[in-house]
Each structure stands twice: as C-alpha cells, then as structure tokens.
Scaffold this motif. Structure first.
Motif, PDB file in Angstrom:
ATOM      1  N   VAL A 441       0.867  -1.082   0.090  1.00 43.45           N
ATOM      2  CA  VAL A 441      -0.046  -0.146   0.070  1.00 43.45           C
ATOM      3  C   VAL A 441       1.035   1.110   0.032  1.00 43.45           C
ATOM      4  N   ARG A 442       0.484   2.287  -0.841  1.00 41.96           N
ATOM      5  CA  ARG A 442       1.119   3.452  -0.765  1.00 41.96           C
ATOM      6  C   ARG A 442       0.032   4.546  -0.694  1.00 41.96           C
ATOM      7  N   GLY A 443       0.165   5.691  -0.093  1.00 37.87           N
ATOM      8  CA  GLY A 443      -0.789   6.737  -0.008  1.00 37.87           C
ATOM      9  C   GLY A 443      -0.749   7.751   1.294  1.00 37.87           C
ATOM     10  N   PRO A 444      -1.663   8.572   1.282  1.00 37.31           N
ATOM     11  CA  PRO A 444      -1.515   9.657   2.458  1.00 37.31           C
ATOM     12  C   PRO A 444      -1.847   9.048   3.878  1.00 37.31           C
ATOM     13  N   GLY A 445      -2.541   7.994   3.993  1.00 41.96           N
ATOM     14  CA  GLY A 445      -2.469   7.450   5.171  1.00 41.96           C
ATOM     15  C   GLY A 445      -1.370   6.546   5.892  1.00 41.96           C
ATOM     16  N   VAL A 446      -0.558   6.202   4.897  1.00 45.24           N
ATOM     17  CA  VAL A 446       0.692   5.640   5.537  1.00 45.24           C
ATOM     18  C   VAL A 446       1.560   6.330   6.365  1.00 45.24           C
ATOM     19  N   MET A 447       1.933   5.435   7.490  1.00 42.17           N
ATOM     20  CA  MET A 447       2.656   5.976   8.587  1.00 42.17           C
ATOM     21  C   MET A 447       3.958   6.669   8.338  1.00 42.17           C
ATOM     22  N   ALA A 448       4.708   7.445   9.135  1.00 40.16           N
ATOM     23  CA  ALA A 448       5.835   7.890   8.884  1.00 40.16           C
ATOM     24  C   ALA A 448       6.986   6.513   9.404  1.00 40.16           C
ATOM     25  N   GLY A 449       6.410   5.848  10.070  1.00 37.42           N
ATOM     26  CA  GLY A 449       7.413   4.906  10.546  1.00 37.42           C
ATOM     27  C   GLY A 449       7.355   4.127  12.013  1.00 37.42           C
ATOM     28  N   TYR A 450       8.193   3.325  12.337  1.00 31.97           N
ATOM     29  CA  TYR A 450       7.786   2.923  13.780  1.00 31.97           C
ATOM     30  C   TYR A 450       8.576   3.663  14.857  1.00 31.97           C
ATOM     31  N   HIS A 451       8.113   4.101  15.992  1.00 36.76           N
ATOM     32  CA  HIS A 451       9.000   5.021  16.996  1.00 36.76           C
ATOM     33  C   HIS A 451      10.345   4.247  17.430  1.00 36.76           C
ATOM     34  N   ASP A 452      11.360   4.597  17.020  1.00 34.57           N
ATOM     35  CA  ASP A 452      12.828   4.265  17.759  1.00 34.57           C
ATOM     36  C   ASP A 452      12.892   2.942  17.210  1.00 34.57           C
ATOM     37  N   ASN A 453      12.415   2.448  16.232  1.00 33.77           N
ATOM     38  CA  ASN A 453      12.683   1.093  15.453  1.00 33.77           C
ATOM     39  C   ASN A 453      13.072   1.434  14.092  1.00 33.77           C
ATOM     40  N   PRO A 454      14.295   2.004  13.715  1.00 28.30           N
ATOM     41  CA  PRO A 454      14.548   2.050  12.411  1.00 28.30           C
ATOM     42  C   PRO A 454      14.741   0.867  11.463  1.00 28.30           C
ATOM     43  N   ALA A 455      15.347  -0.150  11.890  1.00 29.36           N
ATOM     44  CA  ALA A 455      15.246  -1.689  11.419  1.00 29.36           C
ATOM     45  C   ALA A 455      13.878  -2.205  11.213  1.00 29.36           C
ATOM     46  N   GLU A 456      12.934  -2.003  11.846  1.00 30.27           N
ATOM     47  CA  GLU A 456      11.573  -2.578  11.561  1.00 30.27           C
ATOM     48  C   GLU A 456      10.907  -1.595  10.532  1.00 30.27           C
ATOM     49  N   THR A 457      11.128  -0.322  10.676  1.00 29.77           N
ATOM     50  CA  THR A 457      10.639   0.621   9.687  1.00 29.77           C
ATOM     51  C   THR A 457      11.416   0.286   8.049  1.00 29.77           C
TER      52      THR A 457
END
Length: 631
Positions: A441-457
């Motif tokens: 999925v790609r679009g305006p509702g997609v998160m910015a990432g996971y908090h303090d978890n760059p590897a999982e992001t």
C-alpha cells in the motif's frame, strides 16, 4: 478559538480542522453522549462551539502543565466524550496522543507509556489510575495524571488532578494569554507527530506507529473525496453534514480514532458511548444513519437474531422458517443487483423479497435504529455470507481494508460492492500485489515509521513509500481487493500443505450461530484441528430449546452440544480443500477474552496467547481419545 483562521490558514493539521469546523458550523450538534455526572447517565448534547471551547480549555490546561510541542500525552480510557476533547486538546497544544486501551495489562501499559516518553496521562477512572500508581516509580517522565472521573477523591498527591481542575487552570491561562492555544495550532506543521498508536500485537510485542498530522488530514480528505465521487450518492450523498454516526469503537484503535477526526472535515453529528453491552439499546436512542464496527459485532447480531427466531416452540417453527425464507429470497435479489452478473432474480422472487422485507427485514432495521443506510466493517475479515445477509436486510456492509500502519486504504461502495472484497483504493492510495501475494500500500494514510525502531521501519516501508502489509491478497478485474490471509499466519502441515486459517474461521462463525470463536491449528501436524468456543448467551438459549441441562460449562461438555457443533464442522468441511478440512476439534469450557490477552481490544484473535493457554487441548487434538473427530 478565533473564528478567522479558515481564511488565513490551510487546514493542514488536526487543530486547523477543528478550528475551521467550529468557525463554519458553531451551532450544529457535534456530539451526543451519556453525562457521567448524571446518576441516570442522561444524554447530553455538545455543539461544535462547545467542543471548541472544551478543547481549548484542555489544550490550555496542558500548556499550563508544561506540555511542549512534540511532547507525548497518553490516554487510557473507554470511548467517551472526555476522550474526544483530550485527544483534540492534546493535538491543539502541539503534542501527540498516545493510545492506551483500558484493557491493556500493566506490563504493556508500562511499555507503551514508557517507550513513548509520555509526560502526562489521561486516565478514565480509579481502575486506570490504580495501574498507573503501581507503575509510578517506573515512569519517571510522567509528571501528571489527569482523571476523567471528577468524583474521585482518593488521590495520593498532586501527581493526580481531575479533568475539571485541568480545564479550570486552562481557563485561567486563557484569561491572561487568550491566544496561547491558537499560537500552538499555528505553529504545528503537517509532518509533526499527531498520534502514536501501538499495534495490538496479534503476532508480537506492540510497536509504536508514528502518524503525523498529514496522515489524518490526508485520510479524511481521501474518504470524503472518494465518497463524493460515488455515482449512487449524487442525489443523496453517502456521507454529509446531516448524517449521524453511532460510535462505540475503542478510540485507541486506528479506526476509532479516524471516526472522531472525520467529523471535523464533514461536520456530521456523533453519538458516542463505549459501553459494548449497550450497543443495541443505544442504537434505538441514537437512530444513526451509519455505524462503523468490527466483524464480531455483526456476527453476534446475526447469531442473536437467528437464535431468537429459532426459539419459537411451535411445532411448525413458523418464525424460523420465515427467517430462513427471507434470507434466501433476499440474498438472491441482493446478489442479482450487486454481483458479477452471473445471478438473476425473477419477478416472482423479487415480489417475495419485497414481502420478506416487510415481514422480517423491516424489524431487523428497527433494531439498528430504523435510519441506518449502511454500516462500515473493518479491522478483520467479515464472512461474505453475513455481508450478503445484511445487504439483503437493507443494511449494506461497506467493508474497508487497512491497518494501523496504513489507516484505511480501500473501501467498498455501492457501485463497487462485491461480497468477499474490501473495495477499491481510496483517492490518492495505490495497492499493489507483490510476487509472493503480499499486499503493498502507498498513499496519504501510510505511517511515517515505527517509533525508535529504524530496522523494523526499513523492513516494512520502502524508500519510495510502499508499505509491506504482511497480508496476502488479490485484485480482481475491477481493482477490488480480496484479502485471503495474514502472511505470518499461514502454516504448513507435516504433509507439506499450506493452510490459511482466517478464511476458515470466518466461514465457520457465519455457519454456526452459537460459535464465539474458532482457532484453526495444525502447524507441523499431520492434519488440521480446531478449538471452538461458544457464545454464552446463544449457547444457553440453544441448550434450553434442545433440552440440554446445566450451566454454560455443562452445556459445552454435553454430547448433544458436540453433535451440534460436528454438524456445522461437517458443513464447513464441504466447502474446503481436502488438506484444509478440520479433522478434529475440541470445545473449550470458556470464551476467549480480552482481559486474558487472547483477543485484542478490537476483538481480533491472538494466536500465541491462545496456544500458550490451551497447550493440552491442542495436543489432545492429535490423540485418538482426546478430540472429537469430524466425519
């Protein structure tokens, strides 16, 4: 809040949206809710003007407590009006809300509040406060707990204040600095964090999902633009300012959160009350035009109606026969009007369907308040047969697809409806199926990432914005999405066959009106088995009719009950491939629960806790004497 911002600021943040709504329709009804200060919980109405002033006082109160832009404020409460003003107020103060389900156990509360760095926590009542007090020494960043229950007198010290005291201090600050909240709103940018939602953890420990203001603004606009373009809604818009929603969903869930932000853009009224045991009663009071829910509520509603009509003691069982006849003719017409063109309905069948509507389905609609034009289902898969039945009853189910990380990415509409699908992408969203079947999925509702978890992001979100959902699905020739299972929930039997448990589980609950949950297992085993739990109200009602004595526990253990469940398992197996069929099952002596962490607060199954709590029952499925074998 001033009333001039709509012309001087774009509505690029939640604070801007609220300020614009208050300025545009100050005297329209915004929320109707049961007043917690009233012994009878009398219904109270808040206009948008009042919502604006209540929110401003909360925001100013938080600023007075030292909350700075970018700080985190947690909310642990059931769904209520105070939750709404707390979340609006937090965002207007430039801070971000952190969602905590009221059923969250202490260990997870510690993880969520501590990991997020929250400095203030809103707590609903003494039960939520007790959890926080027990964790106080482990939460050094939390300097204040604000309790919604203004009657609470047993407070240890000034670490705890009531929401009335917070708002009183907010009013005092506004007297000396009237533009303090507007300044915070104007200083907030679209990429600033608005919400930190920790995933419900069906497959592991909750992760913090970062949702900036641009996500919420983009999401509500995507929904409004998509619905506005719906051809069948041109004469009577599917969603407009004159609509009324009934909202019981947990507001810590992404869909619940969306349903308190969507009104800021559209302006419709919301009746809000999170007491799940009062849903049916509240629908009669609220008389909404639409409602969003999770599949389990629709499954329980259908099972309750089916069980009630089956209770007619007459020898001809007229009510039961009438109910099933109405379902047959109604779904035949519904399929003909909303299917792929392969099904037709004769004039005679349509005449019967109109009669069935008058005799049966009109009563069903009255149970939902009598005004609902459609219901929205999300969070998990709804069985296609239940969806078709509600459609036949004049309560079409618009299924959506999304997750915390994507918000709502697709939505079924009348013009695109097909049972078993979750609609087409919303305006601005894209859906792609990867080579291994995973939905991207790609679009305006997609998160910015996971908090303090760059590897999982990095594992979940690609550099060009595609989010790996972990779901398996397919797109049909009209771009409608069908979700077939969770990628991580697929298991392989010892015979090397892959099995997708979720569709089987959804199908069984649609067939068996007394079922509460079914857990399909078989990883590394020679065949598929299942644990079955029964809905206590439906099972005991069936037992009375069937002459099965005893309480709920006795009913679950009775041979007649096993025979009844076997019939539904056999019916289910007739729809499955040989390697998917349930060979053995056991009926558990209790229902699965949120409190035991076996279900998420949005009533989705958590497989790991179930496996941990019932290991002997699962092992017994694979012995010659421990399980009931399906025919």
């Amino acid at each position: 809040m001033t009333d001039t911002t709509e012309t001087t600021h774009d509505t690029t943040t939640v604070g801007h949206m609220l300020r614009s709504r208050v300025a545009t329709t100050p005297h329209r009804r915004a929320y109707t809710y049961p007043d917690p200060a009233s012994p009878a919980r009398d219904w109270t109405v808040a206009t948008w003007s009042r919502v604006g002033s209540d929110t401003e006082e909360v925001a100013a109160g938080l600023i007075g407590l030292g909350v700075e832009p970018g700080d985190r404020v947690a909310i642990a409460s059931t769904t209520c009006y105070d939750w709404v003003t707390a979340t609006y107020g937090t965002m207007c103060a430039g801070a971000a809300t952190v969602a905590v389900y009221p059923t969250t156990v202490a260990a997870d509360v510690l993880h969520i509040v501590g990991d997020s760095g929250a400095c203030v926590v809103f707590a609903e009542d003494s039960a939520q406060l007790a959890k926080l007090l027990a964790l106080r020494d482990h939460l050094p960043r939390v300097h204040t707990v604000v309790v919604f229950d203004v009657t609470l007198t047993d407070r240890p010290d000034d670490w705890v204040v009531t929401v009335d005291e917070l708002r009183r201090d907010g009013r005092a600050l506004l007297t000396t600095t009237p533009d303090v909240v507007d300044t915070r709103i104007d200083g907030t940018r679209p990429d600033d964090l608005a919400t930190l939602i920790y995933t419900s953890g069906t497959t592991g420990r909750p992760k913090g999902v970062l949702l900036p203001h641009r996500v919420w603004v983009g999401q509500v606009r995507a929904i409004a633009d998509t619905v506005a373009a719906e051809p069948t809604g041109r004469d009577a818009p599917l969603l407009g300012i004159d609509d009324r929603q009934f909202l019981w969903l947990p507001l810590a869930h992404v869909m619940g959160k969306l349903m308190v932000l969507l009104p800021l853009h559209v302006g419709f009224e919301t009746t809000i009350d999170g007491r799940v045991d009062r849903i049916v009663e509240n629908l009669g009071v609220a008389r909404p035009t639409f409602m969003a829910s999770v599949p389990r509520i629709f499954e329980k509603a259908y099972a309750g109606i089916a069980t009630t009509v089956a209770g007619n003691p007459g020898p001809l069982r007229i009510r039961e026969r009438l109910f099933h006849w109405a379902g047959r003719v109604g779904t035949t017409v519904f399929d003909a009007d909303h299917g792929d063109g392969s099904t037709t309905a004769s004039r005679w069948v349509r005449l019967q369907a109109r009669l069935a509507d008058r005799l049966v389905f009109a009563t069903v609609r009255e149970r939902f308040g009598g005004r609902i034009r459609y219901v929205i289902s999300g969070s998990a898969a709804l069985d296609a047969d239940i969806s078709r039945w509600f459609g036949a009853a004049g309560l079409p189910v618009l299924e959506g697809y999304g997750m915390t990380e994507t918000n709502v990415a697709t939505l079924g509409l009348p013009s695109t409806y097909r049972a078993g699908t979750v609609g087409t992408p919303l305006r601005g969203f894209e859906v792609h199926i990867a080579e291994d079947g995973e939905i991207l999925v790609r679009g305006p509702g997609v998160m910015a990432g996971y908090h303090d978890n760059p590897a999982e992001t990095a594992r979940t979100l690609t550099a060009d914005g595609w989010l790996h959902t972990g779901d398996i699905g397919e797109l049909d020739d009209r771009g409608r999405l069908r979700v077939t299972d969770r990628k991580k929930e697929l298991f392989k039997t010892s015979n090397g066959k892959y099995v997708a448990p979720a569709p089987t589980e959804a199908r069984f609950k649609s067939l068996c009106p007394v079922a509460s949950q079914i857990v399909v297992v078989g990883e590394g085993r020679p065949y598929v088995g299942a644990l079955v739990t029964l809905d206590e109200a439906a099972a005991t009602a069936w037992a009375r009719r069937a002459g099965v004595p005893g309480d709920y526990a006795a009913v679950t253990a009775h041979p007649r009950t096993r025979e009844m469940i076997q019939g539904y398992v056999d019916e289910l197996n007739g729809t499955l491939n040989p390697w998917e069929r349930i060979r053995t099952f056991r009926i558990l002596g209790r229902e699965l629960s949120v409190d035991r962490q076996e279900l998420t607060p949005s009533l989705k199954l958590r497989r790991r806790p179930v496996a941990a709590h019932f290991p002997d029952d699962i092992d017994a499925l694979y012995t010659t004497t421990g399980a009931h074998h399906a025919r």
